[in-house]
Write an enzyme that holds these catalytic residues in place. Sequence first.
Site, PDB file in Angstrom:
ATOM      1  N   TYR A 159       0.938 -11.457 -11.998  1.00 29.75           N
ATOM      2  CA  TYR A 159       2.036 -12.104 -11.266  1.00 29.75           C
ATOM      3  C   TYR A 159       2.353 -13.477 -11.842  1.00 29.75           C
ATOM      4  O   TYR A 159       3.468 -13.753 -12.276  1.00 29.75           O
ATOM      5  CB  TYR A 159       1.664 -12.296  -9.785  1.00 29.75           C
ATOM      6  CG  TYR A 159       1.491 -11.038  -8.978  1.00 29.75           C
ATOM      7  CD1 TYR A 159       0.354 -10.249  -9.093  1.00 29.75           C
ATOM      8  CD2 TYR A 159       2.471 -10.640  -8.076  1.00 29.75           C
ATOM      9  CE1 TYR A 159       0.180  -9.104  -8.330  1.00 29.75           C
ATOM     10  CE2 TYR A 159       2.302  -9.493  -7.300  1.00 29.75           C
ATOM     11  CZ  TYR A 159       1.157  -8.733  -7.441  1.00 29.75           C
ATOM     12  OH  TYR A 159       0.988  -7.603  -6.679  1.00 29.75           O
ATOM     13  N   GLU A 194       6.747  -1.826  -2.504  1.00 33.46           N
ATOM     14  CA  GLU A 194       8.150  -1.626  -2.866  1.00 33.46           C
ATOM     15  C   GLU A 194       8.604  -0.173  -2.867  1.00 33.46           C
ATOM     16  O   GLU A 194       9.345   0.237  -3.758  1.00 33.46           O
ATOM     17  CB  GLU A 194       8.392  -2.268  -4.238  1.00 33.46           C
ATOM     18  CG  GLU A 194       7.651  -1.602  -5.424  1.00 33.46           C
ATOM     19  CD  GLU A 194       6.257  -2.142  -5.705  1.00 33.46           C
ATOM     20  OE1 GLU A 194       5.605  -2.649  -4.776  1.00 33.46           O
ATOM     21  OE2 GLU A 194       5.814  -2.041  -6.861  1.00 33.46           O
ATOM     22  N   HIS A 253      11.651  -5.661  -6.816  1.00 37.50           N
ATOM     23  CA  HIS A 253      11.048  -4.502  -7.482  1.00 37.50           C
ATOM     24  C   HIS A 253      12.048  -3.355  -7.639  1.00 37.50           C
ATOM     25  O   HIS A 253      11.851  -2.476  -8.485  1.00 37.50           O
ATOM     26  CB  HIS A 253       9.852  -3.978  -6.684  1.00 37.50           C
ATOM     27  CG  HIS A 253       8.529  -4.574  -7.063  1.00 37.50           C
ATOM     28  ND1 HIS A 253       8.032  -4.569  -8.345  1.00 37.50           N
ATOM     29  CD2 HIS A 253       7.580  -5.176  -6.305  1.00 37.50           C
ATOM     30  CE1 HIS A 253       6.833  -5.132  -8.360  1.00 37.50           C
ATOM     31  NE2 HIS A 253       6.531  -5.518  -7.129  1.00 37.50           N
ATOM     32  N   ASP A 263      -7.388  -0.941 -10.103  1.00 40.06           N
ATOM     33  CA  ASP A 263      -7.509  -2.060  -9.159  1.00 40.06           C
ATOM     34  C   ASP A 263      -8.307  -3.212  -9.742  1.00 40.06           C
ATOM     35  O   ASP A 263      -8.050  -4.370  -9.458  1.00 40.06           O
ATOM     36  CB  ASP A 263      -8.199  -1.607  -7.869  1.00 40.06           C
ATOM     37  CG  ASP A 263      -7.425  -0.499  -7.199  1.00 40.06           C
ATOM     38  OD1 ASP A 263      -6.187  -0.579  -7.202  1.00 40.06           O
ATOM     39  OD2 ASP A 263      -8.058   0.447  -6.698  1.00 40.06           O
ATOM     40  N   HIS A 288      10.442 -10.351  -2.816  1.00 42.94           N
ATOM     41  CA  HIS A 288       9.622  -9.772  -3.881  1.00 42.94           C
ATOM     42  C   HIS A 288       9.780  -8.244  -3.926  1.00 42.94           C
ATOM     43  O   HIS A 288      10.075  -7.676  -4.984  1.00 42.94           O
ATOM     44  CB  HIS A 288       8.154 -10.168  -3.656  1.00 42.94           C
ATOM     45  CG  HIS A 288       7.210  -9.625  -4.674  1.00 42.94           C
ATOM     46  ND1 HIS A 288       6.811 -10.336  -5.789  1.00 42.94           N
ATOM     47  CD2 HIS A 288       6.583  -8.423  -4.762  1.00 42.94           C
ATOM     48  CE1 HIS A 288       5.975  -9.595  -6.503  1.00 42.94           C
ATOM     49  NE2 HIS A 288       5.818  -8.424  -5.906  1.00 42.94           N
ATOM     50  N   GLU A 289       9.620  -7.605  -2.795  1.00 37.49           N
ATOM     51  CA  GLU A 289       9.703  -6.134  -2.783  1.00 37.49           C
ATOM     52  C   GLU A 289      11.123  -5.655  -3.115  1.00 37.49           C
ATOM     53  O   GLU A 289      11.302  -4.653  -3.790  1.00 37.49           O
ATOM     54  CB  GLU A 289       9.234  -5.562  -1.444  1.00 37.49           C
ATOM     55  CG  GLU A 289       7.843  -6.019  -0.964  1.00 37.49           C
ATOM     56  CD  GLU A 289       6.745  -5.969  -2.011  1.00 37.49           C
ATOM     57  OE1 GLU A 289       6.851  -5.154  -2.946  1.00 37.49           O
ATOM     58  OE2 GLU A 289       5.783  -6.755  -1.893  1.00 37.49           O
ATOM     59  N   GLU A 294       4.880  -6.715 -12.125  1.00 33.32           N
ATOM     60  CA  GLU A 294       4.624  -7.826 -11.200  1.00 33.32           C
ATOM     61  C   GLU A 294       5.081  -9.188 -11.724  1.00 33.32           C
ATOM     62  O   GLU A 294       5.556 -10.017 -10.955  1.00 33.32           O
ATOM     63  CB  GLU A 294       3.149  -7.853 -10.798  1.00 33.32           C
ATOM     64  CG  GLU A 294       2.691  -6.624 -10.013  1.00 33.32           C
ATOM     65  CD  GLU A 294       3.462  -6.372  -8.723  1.00 33.32           C
ATOM     66  OE1 GLU A 294       4.197  -7.265  -8.252  1.00 33.32           O
ATOM     67  OE2 GLU A 294       3.331  -5.248  -8.187  1.00 33.32           O
TER      68      GLU A 294
HETATM   69  N1  BES Z   1       3.276  -3.492  -5.580  1.00 32.28           N
HETATM   70  C1  BES Z   1       2.632  -4.583  -4.948  1.00 32.28           C
HETATM   71  C2  BES Z   1       1.526  -4.173  -4.008  1.00 32.28           C
HETATM   72  C3  BES Z   1       0.395  -3.441  -4.701  1.00 32.28           C
HETATM   73  C4  BES Z   1      -0.203  -3.963  -5.812  1.00 32.28           C
HETATM   74  C5  BES Z   1      -0.060  -2.245  -4.194  1.00 32.28           C
HETATM   75  C6  BES Z   1      -1.243  -3.279  -6.430  1.00 32.28           C
HETATM   76  C7  BES Z   1      -1.098  -1.562  -4.823  1.00 32.28           C
HETATM   77  C8  BES Z   1      -1.696  -2.080  -5.945  1.00 32.28           C
HETATM   78  C9  BES Z   1       3.638  -5.431  -4.154  1.00 32.28           C
HETATM   79  O1  BES Z   1       4.876  -5.530  -4.759  1.00 32.28           O
HETATM   80  C10 BES Z   1       3.107  -6.835  -4.095  1.00 32.28           C
HETATM   81  O2  BES Z   1       3.015  -7.447  -5.116  1.00 32.28           O
HETATM   82  N2  BES Z   1       2.772  -7.301  -2.902  1.00 32.28           N
HETATM   83  C11 BES Z   1       2.279  -8.635  -2.687  1.00 32.28           C
HETATM   84  C12 BES Z   1       3.365  -9.492  -2.130  1.00 32.28           C
HETATM   85  C13 BES Z   1       3.714 -10.666  -2.847  1.00 32.28           C
HETATM   86  C14 BES Z   1       4.822 -11.501  -2.305  1.00 32.28           C
HETATM   87  C15 BES Z   1       3.098 -11.148  -4.047  1.00 32.28           C
HETATM   88  C16 BES Z   1       1.173  -8.570  -1.653  1.00 32.28           C
HETATM   89  O3  BES Z   1       0.993  -7.541  -1.036  1.00 32.28           O
HETATM   90  O4  BES Z   1       0.471  -9.562  -1.490  1.00 32.28           O
HETATM   91 ZN    ZN Z   2       4.910  -6.726  -6.494  1.00 24.54          ZN
END
Ligand code: BES
Ligand code: ZN
Length: 590
Positions: free
Chosen positions: A372, A260, A288, A364, A284-285, A307
């Site tokens: 989520y 995002e 954010h 991480d 989703h993005e 999230e």
């Molecule tokens: N911000 C996250 C991606 C992220 C999470 C980057 C943790 C680094 C560390 C992004 O908004 C996200 O949640 N992406 C999901 C998409 C989704 C529709 C749930 C993905 O990449 O799978």
């Molecule tokens: Zn996200």
Amino acid sequence: MPVKDPHSYADLSQGLIKHIDFEISVDFETRILAIRAEYILVEPVSGAFYLDTRDLDIERVYSGDTELEWTLSESNENLGQRLQLQNLEKIQGFTIDLRTSPAAEALQWMTPQQTLGGEHPFLYSQCQAISARSIFPCQDTPAVRFTYAASVTVSKPLTAMMAAEAVGSQQDENANTFQFKMPQPIPSYLFALVVGNLAFQEMGPRTGVYAEPEQLEAAAYEFAENEEKLVEAEKLFGPYKWDRYDLLILPPSFPYGGMENPRLTFLTPMSIRGNRLHTDIVSHELAHAWTGNLVTNATWEHAWLNEGWTTYAEKRISEVLYGQDHIQITNYIARVSMFDVMEHVITDPKFTCLRTHLEGVSPDEGFTLVSYTKGYTFLALVEQAVGREAFDVFIQKYINAFAFQSLTTEEFIDFMRAELPSVFDLVNVQEWLYEPGFPESAPEIQSRQVDEVEAVSDNYRQDTLPTKEIVKDWDWLQKLIFLRTLPATISIEDCRYFEDLFALDEDTYPPLLREFYKVCIRSGYEQIYPQVKALFSATGRLAVIMPVFRTMLATEWTQALARPLFEEMREGYHPHTVAVFERFLKDAGM
Ligand code: BES
Ligand code: ZN
């Protein structure tokens, strides 16, 4: 008192960064960014000032003509190194000259062969959660926000873009220089840069897409609904505060579905299918922009505020555009996936709490689907308890109250107690936010489409194979659910049967292939292996490849193939992806 962020060396009581002026020069030969960063602080600082860094080559720290004293601490695996400025005397600004490492955690440097066009190199950054410190020294905590301006020099004919406003460009004989301005204050994890052969196409008054020219038209077709999404999102969450909403289509190695970055969502190319069926990631993005970018978690221990809220907001946008059935079936999949993660991936039940404690743990590791799906379900339950009308009023009040700020779970609870006190009689807030597992009070999912699949799945368990006729109207989500509900192992014959039934040898949508390959690996269908390998080169999206890789590590015949497979792929993956693979291999003793 600012909260203590376990993932940052910064001591916010020393002072706060307010603005940074960057001069960035991009060198593909050496894979180094040479950066001059000029910091402006909120107030003058005396004594010491701590910054987060990782693998940076600090050349000089100075203020005007005065050299400043500085030291770097030993490196900590999770946190990197602390840069300590010392003996400051009422200084409100300083400048750091530095070089990034070719192995900088935030940056993927790509050869021309790794791009679609095949002619120009490509570079992109991914800073969430704590990788911004591998590009420039910063208070790398989401609790600190700063504005910035940047001038980025690249060799001709490349283009640079940032998650910021493009305000100008010049060219000389060899180089192109681009200027950017980020007037809205952002936390460090939303700093983003991309360099490559990029073209732009407008889709609506505030929406457009950047991509390699080869993919531009397809992308603009796929995401043509973005303007409408933006308009719907504003109705739900209030005015969009970031001016533009553009997309950047990345090479397939991008480790996420989407990121995002403000004004410029970074997106996997996997969503471009020519059918506009895989744009939930964009919803989703986009969401954010309110929940995460505008109202931000104070530390990654409160990631559910980003999230969980964003998943809720995403579903509200999807409900308007695609209806209730879509929400129910995707909720079902999200829940099943979360249970799977809770059971097989999370090693310590404390990581199934929404509010986590991550001292000594990398962000991480503490970050999973729980934030989520459990976060979303909690908010959906609160909505159900107080009614949509009251909850919608609450949402906008919440966003206004915390706009351009960060907050903790505890501050969220206080706000809810003040604005929606009845919730506490109707929902066990304590259990949802602070206790492990998935509470029984979760709303039930009702989906005719899921029921249909489950009936066919039950029949299969009773030895009746589904016919083409039965599955002919299934959408890809139903196929995915069917594959997920199969027994852990099936016969090789049946693997072949399903491959043909769902035409999986022709399908190229990675999330569907992921489910099929997991079954095939567990079932010993060895002939599928070349296709499994092809999936690993087709995408670097962690959510697709890691579940397959984990299955390989847990299955006898594929265990010994795991390390060689990774070694073959590593060159094409983002450094973060490489680190994740290494961690899994190490945990598996390989
Ligand atoms: N911000 C996250 C991606 C992220 C999470 C980057 C943790 C680094 C560390 C992004 O908004 C996200 O949640 N992406 C999901 C998409 C989704 C529709 C749930 C993905 O990449 O799978
Ligand atoms: Zn996200």
